[in-house]
Design an enzyme around this catalytic site. Sequence first.
Site, PDB file in Angstrom:
ATOM      1  N   SER A  22       0.604  -1.198   0.009  1.00  0.00           N
ATOM      2  CA  SER A  22      -0.139  -0.048  -0.013  1.00  0.00           C
ATOM      3  C   SER A  22       0.653   1.170   0.218  1.00  0.00           C
ATOM      4  CB  SER A  22      -0.909  -0.207   1.197  1.00  0.00           C
ATOM      5  OG  SER A  22      -2.111   0.453   1.004  1.00  0.00           O
ATOM      6  N   LYS A  47       4.247   2.314  -2.332  1.00  0.00           N
ATOM      7  CA  LYS A  47       4.320   3.472  -3.147  1.00  0.00           C
ATOM      8  C   LYS A  47       5.901   3.942  -2.790  1.00  0.00           C
ATOM      9  CE  LYS A  47      -0.165   5.089  -1.916  1.00  0.00           C
ATOM     10  NZ  LYS A  47      -1.199   4.716  -2.542  1.00  0.00           N
ATOM     11  N   TRP A  97     -10.064   0.292  -4.996  1.00  0.00           N
ATOM     12  CA  TRP A  97      -9.857   1.538  -4.440  1.00  0.00           C
ATOM     13  C   TRP A  97      -8.306   1.767  -5.001  1.00  0.00           C
ATOM     14  CZ3 TRP A  97     -11.334   6.157  -3.282  1.00  0.00           C
ATOM     15  CH2 TRP A  97     -10.508   6.928  -2.572  1.00  0.00           C
ATOM     16  N   HIS A 131      -7.644  -5.587   0.024  1.00  0.00           N
ATOM     17  CA  HIS A 131      -6.529  -4.954   0.359  1.00  0.00           C
ATOM     18  C   HIS A 131      -5.514  -5.282   1.661  1.00  0.00           C
ATOM     19  CE1 HIS A 131      -3.990  -1.449   0.019  1.00  0.00           C
ATOM     20  NE2 HIS A 131      -4.113  -1.133   1.290  1.00  0.00           N
TER      21      HIS A 131
HETATM   22  C1  GCU Z   1      -5.497   4.641   1.961  1.00  0.00           C
HETATM   23  C2  GCU Z   1      -5.050   5.333   0.752  1.00  0.00           C
HETATM   24  C3  GCU Z   1      -4.230   4.481  -0.224  1.00  0.00           C
HETATM   25  C4  GCU Z   1      -3.100   3.946   0.514  1.00  0.00           C
HETATM   26  C5  GCU Z   1      -3.919   2.953   1.756  1.00  0.00           C
HETATM   27  C6  GCU Z   1      -2.761   2.047   2.522  1.00  0.00           C
HETATM   28  O1  GCU Z   1      -6.567   3.857   1.505  1.00  0.00           O
HETATM   29  O2  GCU Z   1      -5.960   6.218   0.105  1.00  0.00           O
HETATM   30  O3  GCU Z   1      -3.522   5.352  -1.249  1.00  0.00           O
HETATM   31  O4  GCU Z   1      -2.320   2.999  -0.263  1.00  0.00           O
HETATM   32  O5  GCU Z   1      -4.301   3.832   2.505  1.00  0.00           O
HETATM   33  O6  GCU Z   1      -1.525   2.766   2.575  1.00  0.00           O
HETATM   34  O7  GCU Z   1      -3.203   1.438   3.369  1.00  0.00           O
END
Ligand code: GCU
Length: 421
Positions: free
Chosen positions: A260, A264, A351, A402
């Site tokens: 997540s 990034k 998402w 997720h």
């Molecule tokens: C939120 C956010 C995402 C991210 C995620 C996470 O959902 O919007 O961009 O990847 O958190 O880090 O769990």
Amino acid sequence: MKKTLLIIYILLFSFFFANGQEPNYEESKVPQYVLPDPLKMENGESVDSKTQWVENRRPEILHLFETHIYGKAPERPMDIRCEILSENKYALGNMATRKEIALYFTDSNEHYMTILMYIPNKRAGAVPLFFGLNFKGNHSICEDPDITESVIRMEPRKGESEIRPHAFKLGDASSRWPVEMLIANGYGLATVYSGDIDPDYDDGFQNGVHPLFYKSGQTRPEPNEWGTLATWAWGLSCAMDYFETDEDIDATKVAVFGHSRHGKAALWAGAIDQRFAMVISNDSGCGGAALSRRKYGETSRTINTTFPHWFCENFKQYNDKENELPVDQHQLIALMAPRLVYIASAVEDRWADPKGEFLSGVHATPVYELFGLTGLPVRDMPAVNQPVHTGYIGYHVRAGYHDINLYDWQQFVKFANKHFK
Ligand code: GCU
């Protein structure tokens, strides 16, 4: 449980309010878009050799990402100072050696991050390593009672400090960290709590490492300077400086991974630091592996509103203007070439736009071909739980939500085995 549901509702509401619109989850509503060509210079010249890519186009793309999306980080301290805080050769029932290493960001002993590391005891020499950030402290990754508890730093509640003693218990995140499976397969594992580098909330860049590097009079990063994701990536590189000095680790076989938001950061770390031989993005979504121009699920406006500290200030200019971005995320994947990269999605994680994550791999592939390598060997999205491991870009979309789970890890290990063993 009730509390978790409440938090989910609050988050969903804040996304809608921030955005003024609901996220798009319909493929038919994905706008028409044209992706920037990784193999065309900004002046229109085409790139048709490895040398042109390495010397001209790669630096150009890297600079665009740095200026418009993640922000530029300062040089890392030379000869970063480290200290072994603990070492136990009989950890995990004698399977592994556990080490904790402090890496100091400056000359003082005040600012440091702690690397927690497990190395298989059954090893012929230096081992390949999986390395990534954790959300809940080093002690959350497994139930080994001797791990030093990380100091958890979160957005302060009214009248309280940001330090949350015992916010997460020992082993709280162990379902995400199959330490013993990795050790049994001959891999080392290392992790750092991301809050050691920069706590994950918007405090105007005061409590992370930023102030240690401000120029005199500077109080926050310039519009093209590091947001929190770039700061975490910078921290990952600092750890790599240490790994290169540790004889137990084969520094030519370090896979940097992240789930997540940490996915990034792992991608950006792999882009700026080519010492990482493999880069793994798990459900990294918007600002990670997913194509921004698809505007499916999370968009630049939603992410910049909910997490204003993640990217550099310049990125906010692209709220609702994804088509004007000088790059898209397939070019981030292309920056890993000719190294290994793995993109993992989860089918219910809409998402994060699983298809957009897959397509990034597809559109990064021509750059791998320039090196005579196969990037992603398929152009159509594979079925759920049908991993694709035969190219230099690995991909799977797993069943479920997720998260990062054993299935994901089993795929990373299989992919790594092909190249690291
Ligand atoms: C939120 C956010 C995402 C991210 C995620 C996470 O959902 O919007 O961009 O990847 O958190 O880090 O769990």
